[in-house]
Each structure stands twice: as C-alpha cells, then as structure tokens.
Scaffold this active site. Structure first.
Site, PDB file in Angstrom:
ATOM      1  N   ARG A  48      -0.650   3.572  -1.899  1.00 49.41           N
ATOM      2  CA  ARG A  48       0.301   4.019  -3.028  1.00 49.41           C
ATOM      3  C   ARG A  48       0.276   5.582  -3.434  1.00 49.41           C
ATOM      4  O   ARG A  48      -0.694   6.358  -3.461  1.00 49.41           O
ATOM      5  CB  ARG A  48      -0.472   3.366  -4.379  1.00 49.41           C
ATOM      6  CG  ARG A  48       0.002   3.831  -5.747  1.00 49.41           C
ATOM      7  CD  ARG A  48       1.565   3.468  -5.936  1.00 49.41           C
ATOM      8  NE  ARG A  48       2.229   3.784  -7.039  1.00 49.41           N
ATOM      9  CZ  ARG A  48       2.674   4.785  -7.491  1.00 49.41           C
ATOM     10  NH1 ARG A  48       2.804   5.728  -6.813  1.00 49.41           N
ATOM     11  NH2 ARG A  48       3.294   4.746  -8.752  1.00 49.41           N
ATOM     12  N   GLU A  56      11.481   1.088  -9.002  1.00 50.51           N
ATOM     13  CA  GLU A  56      11.521  -0.441  -8.626  1.00 50.51           C
ATOM     14  C   GLU A  56      12.471  -1.025  -7.710  1.00 50.51           C
ATOM     15  O   GLU A  56      13.647  -0.466  -7.655  1.00 50.51           O
ATOM     16  CB  GLU A  56      10.959  -1.364  -9.717  1.00 50.51           C
ATOM     17  CG  GLU A  56       9.993  -0.955 -10.602  1.00 50.51           C
ATOM     18  CD  GLU A  56       8.477  -1.196  -9.749  1.00 50.51           C
ATOM     19  OE1 GLU A  56       8.236  -2.037  -8.896  1.00 50.51           O
ATOM     20  OE2 GLU A  56       7.657  -0.358 -10.309  1.00 50.51           O
ATOM     21  N   ARG A  90      -5.218  -1.090  -4.011  1.00 51.23           N
ATOM     22  CA  ARG A  90      -4.254   0.080  -3.155  1.00 51.23           C
ATOM     23  C   ARG A  90      -5.068   1.214  -2.954  1.00 51.23           C
ATOM     24  O   ARG A  90      -5.747   1.820  -4.098  1.00 51.23           O
ATOM     25  CB  ARG A  90      -2.839   0.128  -3.566  1.00 51.23           C
ATOM     26  CG  ARG A  90      -2.242  -1.183  -3.495  1.00 51.23           C
ATOM     27  CD  ARG A  90      -0.560  -0.754  -3.919  1.00 51.23           C
ATOM     28  NE  ARG A  90      -0.802  -0.560  -5.327  1.00 51.23           N
ATOM     29  CZ  ARG A  90       0.448  -0.106  -6.066  1.00 51.23           C
ATOM     30  NH1 ARG A  90       1.401  -0.557  -5.621  1.00 51.23           N
ATOM     31  NH2 ARG A  90       0.305   0.165  -7.311  1.00 51.23           N
TER      32      ARG A  90
END
Length: 155
Positions: A48, A56, A90
């Site tokens: 990330r 998004e 992540r």
C-alpha cells in the site's frame, strides 16, 4: 544452499541512512495506491503506497489512477522501504522507481491522481504538490468538488 539463499537475499536489499531498501518486480496493480510485488525468493507481497490516497475503483478517476500507477511501474523492478503494516496486513511502503529513483507517491500527487494522505503524512513537499495540482486543475482536480476516498469509503 542456505548460504546461497542468504547471499541472494542480501543482493536485493541495501541500507541507506539506516533504512533498508528492498527490490522486487511489480507483478500486479490492484488500484492506484496498491500494488503486488514478487521478490527474488518468489514471494509475493502487497504494498500500500505511503502518503497518498487514490480514488477507489468505482470512484471518478479511480481507473485513471490505476492506469497511471501501472504505466509508471508495472512489470518493472522497484525499490521500496516498508514503514508500517496496515490493518489488512499490507505493507505500507515508500516506492521508488526508474533510473532517477522517482518517489511514486509524489508523482501520483503531482499528476492529480491522488490526495496527499495528511492523516498519515506531514510532508510539506507532498502538500505543496497537491496544492500545485489543484491550482493547475490536473487529474481529479478538474472536478469542482472531488470526494476524497476516505469520505467515499464511509458511504
């Protein structure tokens, strides 16, 4: 064999100013701020991107942000520093690419493909890049009132 594996691992890591940089090939782009890398030991890791929040997938400019990231780093070898692990497991990473080691988060913000994630970053440079992108109405800043992803996710 163990000695060979350790040498191979160290061949793809290095330390600068106390930070350990890893090297890996980008094998997938999940969205504008999330990528998957494959290291020399054939281990996949989801990264990330630090300090940036991209729209998004279903949001305006989500596909363009993903395309920007893909054009910049897909199927290339990057260098990165893991600074944290998020609640989804992540690795949050600062990603560098190209011969001149561009900082990917900065390039995304400069292009108007994401917000400087001020909740997790106090970088004056990134804040300035966002202001410049807004003023020039680059990327998502062409919209009069773009909705930040963290607000979009609340709905």
């Amino acid at each position: 064999m163990k000695r060979y594996l350790l040498l191979l691992l160290f061949a793809f890591t290095f330390t600068v100013n106390g930070q350990t940089y890893l090297s890996a090939r980008v094998v997938a782009i999940k969205d504008g701020d999330t990528v998957v890398v494959l290291d020399s030991l054939r281990t996949q890791t989801t990264l990330r991107l630090a300090e940036v929040d991209c729209p998004e997938k279903s949001q305006a400019f989500g596909a363009r942000a993903k395309e920007f990231t893909s054009d910049a780093i897909f199927n290339t070898t990057i260098e990165y520093v893991v600074i944290d692990i998020d609640r989804y497991g992540r690795a949050i990473a600062m990603v560098y690419y190209g011969a001149d080691r561009k900082y990917l988060s900065a390039e995304i913000i400069r292009a108007g493909m994401g917000w400087h994630y001020k909740r997790y970053s106090n970088s004056e440079e990134l804040a300035q890049l966002e202001e410049e992108a807004r003023a020039a109405r680059r990327g998502l800043w062409i919209d009069d009132n773009p909705i930040p992803p963290y607000e979009w996710r609340k709905n």
